[in-house]
Design an enzyme around this catalytic site. Sequence first.
Site, mmCIF file in Angstrom:
data_model
loop_
_atom_site.group_PDB
_atom_site.id
_atom_site.type_symbol
_atom_site.label_atom_id
_atom_site.label_comp_id
_atom_site.label_asym_id
_atom_site.label_seq_id
_atom_site.Cartn_x
_atom_site.Cartn_y
_atom_site.Cartn_z
ATOM 1 N N PRO A 158 0.964 39.810 23.581
ATOM 2 C CG PRO A 158 -1.043 38.790 22.969
ATOM 3 C CD PRO A 158 0.037 38.850 24.170
ATOM 4 C CG ASN A 159 -0.642 42.787 19.213
ATOM 5 O OD1 ASN A 159 -0.217 42.625 18.093
ATOM 6 N ND2 ASN A 159 -1.741 42.261 19.520
ATOM 7 N NE ARG A 202 1.873 50.496 13.320
ATOM 8 C CZ ARG A 202 2.999 50.514 12.847
ATOM 9 N NH1 ARG A 202 3.954 51.363 13.276
ATOM 10 N NH2 ARG A 202 3.451 49.799 12.012
ATOM 11 C CE1 TYR A 211 -2.275 49.639 25.513
ATOM 12 C CE2 TYR A 211 -2.242 50.026 23.321
ATOM 13 C CZ TYR A 211 -2.939 49.594 24.497
ATOM 14 O OH TYR A 211 -4.152 48.635 24.065
ATOM 15 C CG ASN A 225 0.607 44.306 29.709
ATOM 16 O OD1 ASN A 225 -0.213 43.826 29.411
ATOM 17 N ND2 ASN A 225 0.884 45.624 29.435
ATOM 18 C CB ALA A 270 -5.507 40.557 23.547
ATOM 19 C CG HIS A 318 -9.149 40.971 28.147
ATOM 20 N ND1 HIS A 318 -9.304 41.785 29.236
ATOM 21 C CD2 HIS A 318 -8.130 42.020 27.300
ATOM 22 C CE1 HIS A 318 -8.470 42.953 29.319
ATOM 23 N NE2 HIS A 318 -7.799 43.007 27.895
ATOM 24 C CG ASP A 324 -5.608 26.480 33.883
ATOM 25 O OD1 ASP A 324 -6.509 26.885 34.963
ATOM 26 O OD2 ASP A 324 -6.177 25.641 33.128
ATOM 27 C CD GLU A 365 -4.246 41.358 35.553
ATOM 28 O OE1 GLU A 365 -4.798 40.828 36.735
ATOM 29 O OE2 GLU A 365 -4.864 41.750 34.663
ATOM 30 C CG HIS A 409 -3.883 45.656 32.418
ATOM 31 N ND1 HIS A 409 -3.672 44.727 31.181
ATOM 32 C CD2 HIS A 409 -4.284 44.696 33.349
ATOM 33 C CE1 HIS A 409 -4.008 43.720 31.555
ATOM 34 N NE2 HIS A 409 -4.416 43.460 32.840
ATOM 35 C CB ILE A 410 0.415 50.354 29.497
ATOM 36 C CG1 ILE A 410 1.566 48.991 29.359
ATOM 37 C CG2 ILE A 410 0.785 51.635 29.001
ATOM 38 C CD1 ILE A 410 2.181 48.989 28.132
ATOM 39 C CB SER A 411 -4.677 51.427 28.518
ATOM 40 O OG SER A 411 -5.023 50.024 28.566
ATOM 41 N NE ARG A 451 -8.261 50.771 25.844
ATOM 42 C CZ ARG A 451 -7.036 50.069 25.247
ATOM 43 N NH1 ARG A 451 -6.090 49.391 26.013
ATOM 44 N NH2 ARG A 451 -7.319 49.799 23.862
ATOM 45 N NE ARG A 454 -9.323 47.320 24.987
ATOM 46 C CZ ARG A 454 -8.511 46.570 24.145
ATOM 47 N NH1 ARG A 454 -7.667 45.839 24.465
ATOM 48 N NH2 ARG A 454 -8.733 46.985 22.664
HETATM 49 O O1 CA2 Z 1 -3.147 48.187 28.782
HETATM 50 C C1 CA2 Z 1 -2.584 47.197 28.627
HETATM 51 O O2 CA2 Z 1 -1.240 47.012 29.110
HETATM 52 C C2 CA2 Z 1 -3.147 46.136 27.880
HETATM 53 O O3 CA2 Z 1 -2.570 45.037 28.535
HETATM 54 C C3 CA2 Z 1 -2.559 46.048 26.254
HETATM 55 C C4 CA2 Z 1 -3.225 45.025 25.619
HETATM 56 C C5 CA2 Z 1 -4.485 45.044 25.568
HETATM 57 O O4 CA2 Z 1 -5.150 43.967 24.568
HETATM 58 C C6 CA2 Z 1 -5.333 45.275 27.054
HETATM 59 O O5 CA2 Z 1 -6.540 44.998 27.071
HETATM 60 C C7 CA2 Z 1 -4.674 45.932 27.838
HETATM 61 C C8 CA2 Z 1 -2.837 45.298 24.043
HETATM 62 C C9 CA2 Z 1 -1.183 45.487 23.888
HETATM 63 C C10 CA2 Z 1 -1.079 46.148 22.629
HETATM 64 O O6 CA2 Z 1 -0.001 46.884 22.700
HETATM 65 C C11 CA2 Z 1 0.406 47.895 21.633
HETATM 66 C C12 CA2 Z 1 1.194 48.887 22.057
HETATM 67 C C13 CA2 Z 1 1.514 49.747 21.070
HETATM 68 C C14 CA2 Z 1 0.806 49.822 19.816
HETATM 69 C C15 CA2 Z 1 -0.059 48.740 19.586
HETATM 70 C C16 CA2 Z 1 -0.456 47.904 20.554
#
Ligand code: CA2
Length: 147
Positions: A11-12, A19, A24, A75, A78, A81, A88, A99, A101-103, A108, A112
């Site tokens: 998601p997202n 954004r 990111y 990836n 959210a 978590h 499963d 797995e 994660h960009i960040s 954080r 997370r």
């Molecule tokens: O760091 C990552 O890749 C995460 O999986 C990104 C998730 C976050 O909930 C994880 O804790 C870490 C959030 C993805 C949201 O992506 C966005 C990208 C640009 C702007 C807004 C949201």
Amino acid sequence: MKPTVLVLNGPNLNLLGKRQPHIYGSETLADVEADLRALAKDLGVEVRFHQSNREYELIDWIHDARETAAAILINPGAFTHTSVAILDALNAFEGPVLEIHISNVHKREAFRHHSYVSQRAEGVIAGFGTQGYSLALRRAAHLVTNA
Ligand code: CA2
């Protein structure tokens, strides 16, 4: 036939590059996909690439992968978590799971720091920005082609 690596984004992540670039980066998800497709040619694998904001859709793609993919890069956003259901589904897949994660999730908020998916993943990449996807694809190709 070349082995297929399924790349899933939760998601997202459709907002990538649009954004919060301070967290990111400025590459879009379409840029990430293009980078992986170019790299996949060099590595001798096929890439199938998806993003969804819906948990069930990610689970259905993982189920399909049981018959159609050699490895999964994920990836989970959210859902990392929160989702026992994605864990499963991954446990029912036999190939390697990596797995991404960009960040750097460990730098954080505390919520997370725990990942359900890490219980299944052969490896985890966090904090390498969108470059983490290419690094994970190199590892997946190594694991599935023994190159
Ligand atoms: O760091 C990552 O890749 C995460 O999986 C990104 C998730 C976050 O909930 C994880 O804790 C870490 C959030 C993805 C949201 O992506 C966005 C990208 C640009 C702007 C807004 C949201």
